[in-house]
Write an enzyme that holds these catalytic residues in place. Structure first.
Site, PDB file in Angstrom:
ATOM      1  CE1 TYR A 179      -9.347  -3.067  -0.023  1.00  0.00           C
ATOM      2  CE2 TYR A 179      -8.411  -1.064  -1.088  1.00  0.00           C
ATOM      3  CZ  TYR A 179      -8.263  -2.381  -0.248  1.00  0.00           C
ATOM      4  OH  TYR A 179      -7.129  -2.702   0.081  1.00  0.00           O
TER       5      TYR A 179
ATOM      6  CG  ASN B  57      -3.703  -2.355   6.539  1.00  0.00           C
ATOM      7  OD1 ASN B  57      -3.470  -2.203   5.391  1.00  0.00           O
ATOM      8  ND2 ASN B  57      -4.967  -3.046   6.978  1.00  0.00           N
TER       9      ASN B  57
ATOM     10  CG  HIS C 203      -5.512  -6.257  -0.149  1.00  0.00           C
ATOM     11  ND1 HIS C 203      -6.722  -6.312   0.473  1.00  0.00           N
ATOM     12  CD2 HIS C 203      -5.611  -7.025  -1.200  1.00  0.00           C
ATOM     13  CE1 HIS C 203      -7.500  -6.956  -0.242  1.00  0.00           C
ATOM     14  NE2 HIS C 203      -6.758  -7.772  -1.284  1.00  0.00           N
TER      15      HIS C 203
ATOM     16  CB  THR D 213      -7.184  -5.446  10.002  1.00  0.00           C
ATOM     17  OG1 THR D 213      -7.685  -6.534   9.163  1.00  0.00           O
ATOM     18  CG2 THR D 213      -7.229  -4.154   9.287  1.00  0.00           C
TER      19      THR D 213
ATOM     20  CD  GLU E  25      -9.199  -9.070  -3.494  1.00  0.00           C
ATOM     21  OE1 GLU E  25      -9.883  -8.651  -2.695  1.00  0.00           O
ATOM     22  OE2 GLU E  25      -7.830  -9.629  -3.196  1.00  0.00           O
TER      23      GLU E  25
ATOM     24  NE  ARG F  83      -7.471 -13.271   5.641  1.00  0.00           N
ATOM     25  CZ  ARG F  83      -7.784 -12.050   5.375  1.00  0.00           C
ATOM     26  NH1 ARG F  83      -7.681 -11.231   4.389  1.00  0.00           N
ATOM     27  NH2 ARG F  83      -8.571 -11.433   6.350  1.00  0.00           N
TER      28      ARG F  83
ATOM     29  CG  PHE G 143     -13.061   1.696   7.174  1.00  0.00           C
ATOM     30  CD1 PHE G 143     -12.863   1.154   5.791  1.00  0.00           C
ATOM     31  CD2 PHE G 143     -13.735   0.971   8.021  1.00  0.00           C
ATOM     32  CE1 PHE G 143     -13.022  -0.266   5.697  1.00  0.00           C
ATOM     33  CE2 PHE G 143     -13.989  -0.402   7.872  1.00  0.00           C
ATOM     34  CZ  PHE G 143     -13.628  -1.151   6.744  1.00  0.00           C
TER      35      PHE G 143
ATOM     36  CE  LYS H 174      -4.074  -2.341   2.125  1.00  0.00           C
ATOM     37  NZ  LYS H 174      -5.038  -2.101   3.195  1.00  0.00           N
TER      38      LYS H 174
ATOM     39  NE  ARG I  80      -2.481  -5.547   7.227  1.00  0.00           N
ATOM     40  CZ  ARG I  80      -3.687  -6.103   6.898  1.00  0.00           C
ATOM     41  NH1 ARG I  80      -4.101  -7.176   7.856  1.00  0.00           N
ATOM     42  NH2 ARG I  80      -4.191  -5.801   5.802  1.00  0.00           N
TER      43      ARG I  80
HETATM   44  P1  CMP Z   1      -7.507  -4.731   3.471  1.00  0.00           P
HETATM   45  O1  CMP Z   1      -6.808  -5.979   3.922  1.00  0.00           O
HETATM   46  O2  CMP Z   1      -6.779  -3.936   2.345  1.00  0.00           O
HETATM   47  O3  CMP Z   1      -8.951  -4.742   3.272  1.00  0.00           O
HETATM   48  C1  CMP Z   1      -9.942  -3.757   3.601  1.00  0.00           C
HETATM   49  C2  CMP Z   1      -9.384  -2.381   4.165  1.00  0.00           C
HETATM   50  O4  CMP Z   1      -9.938  -1.523   4.771  1.00  0.00           O
HETATM   51  C3  CMP Z   1      -8.074  -2.988   5.278  1.00  0.00           C
HETATM   52  O5  CMP Z   1      -7.123  -3.691   4.722  1.00  0.00           O
HETATM   53  C4  CMP Z   1      -7.833  -1.455   6.009  1.00  0.00           C
HETATM   54  O6  CMP Z   1      -6.823  -0.922   5.156  1.00  0.00           O
HETATM   55  C5  CMP Z   1      -9.181  -0.773   5.788  1.00  0.00           C
HETATM   56  N1  CMP Z   1      -9.710  -0.996   7.022  1.00  0.00           N
HETATM   57  C6  CMP Z   1     -10.192  -1.851   7.889  1.00  0.00           C
HETATM   58  N2  CMP Z   1     -10.674  -1.498   9.079  1.00  0.00           N
HETATM   59  C7  CMP Z   1     -10.405  -0.115   9.131  1.00  0.00           C
HETATM   60  C8  CMP Z   1     -10.719   0.787   9.982  1.00  0.00           C
HETATM   61  N3  CMP Z   1     -11.207   0.528  11.254  1.00  0.00           N
HETATM   62  N4  CMP Z   1     -10.578   2.124   9.759  1.00  0.00           N
HETATM   63  C9  CMP Z   1      -9.841   2.505   8.532  1.00  0.00           C
HETATM   64  N5  CMP Z   1      -9.599   1.323   7.413  1.00  0.00           N
HETATM   65  C10 CMP Z   1      -9.843   0.447   7.820  1.00  0.00           C
END
Ligand code: CMP
Length: 140
Positions: free
Chosen positions: A51, A114, A117, A93, A128, A87, A59, A11, A104
């Site tokens: 997304y 984070n 993905h 996350t 994807e 994962r 968010f 990211k 992470r």
């Molecule tokens: P990702 O695995 O790319 O898939 C969904 C994304 O939403 C996740 O990683 C985060 O970057 C984002 N995300 C999930 N929860 C939150 C949150 N509480 N606030 C902001 N971003 C979020």
């Protein structure tokens, strides 16, 4: 895809911080084979579409703005049990909950920023991957 491939993005904040090479090295050292890789930058429209499943989440707009804010790396990875194993390598996350040794834990700044993905299912890995790569860009 038969359960042995997953899709990842490194990211914007991780790329901007110069962590992409170290993250790719962690991925290779964990036994994943890179089948496709590109440096790209999503438009807000592309990030919104990618997304779309999170459209109703509070968010969502923040996520779209962030994911279109700078260059990313997109990649297709192959390994037995790719989705679940990746994962595990990625970690939770929320980096505060991510285990030692995960990408992470080492590189993520927050729940939103984070670092990487990872697809959450074989089906989404395929969707994807097809979102980012044409068939001729992917190794057999
Ligand atoms: P990702 O695995 O790319 O898939 C969904 C994304 O939403 C996740 O990683 C985060 O970057 C984002 N995300 C999930 N929860 C939150 C949150 N509480 N606030 C902001 N971003 C979020």
């Amino acid at each position: 895809m038969a359960g042995n491939r997953t899709f990842t993005m490194i990211k914007p904040e991780a790329v901007a911080a110069g962590h992409a090479g170290k993250i790719i090295d962690m991925i290779i050292q964990a036994g994943f084979e890179i089948k496709a890789l590109k440096l790209t930058k999503l438009t807000a429209e592309q990030a919104g579409k990618f997304y779309e499943v999170h459209k109703e989440r509070p968010f969502y707009q923040e996520l779209v703005d962030y994911m279109s804010s700078g260059p990313i790396y997109a990649a297709i990875l192959e390994k037995d049990n790719a989705v679940a194993d990746f994962r595990k390598l990625v970690g939770a996350t929320d980096p505060a909950e991510a285990e030692e040794g995960t990408i992470r834990k080492r590189f993520a700044k927050s729940k939103g920023e984070n670092a990487v993905h990872g697809s959450d299912s074989d089906e989404n890995a395929e969707i994807e991957s097809n979102f980012h790569f044409a068939q001729e860009e992917v190794l057999a």
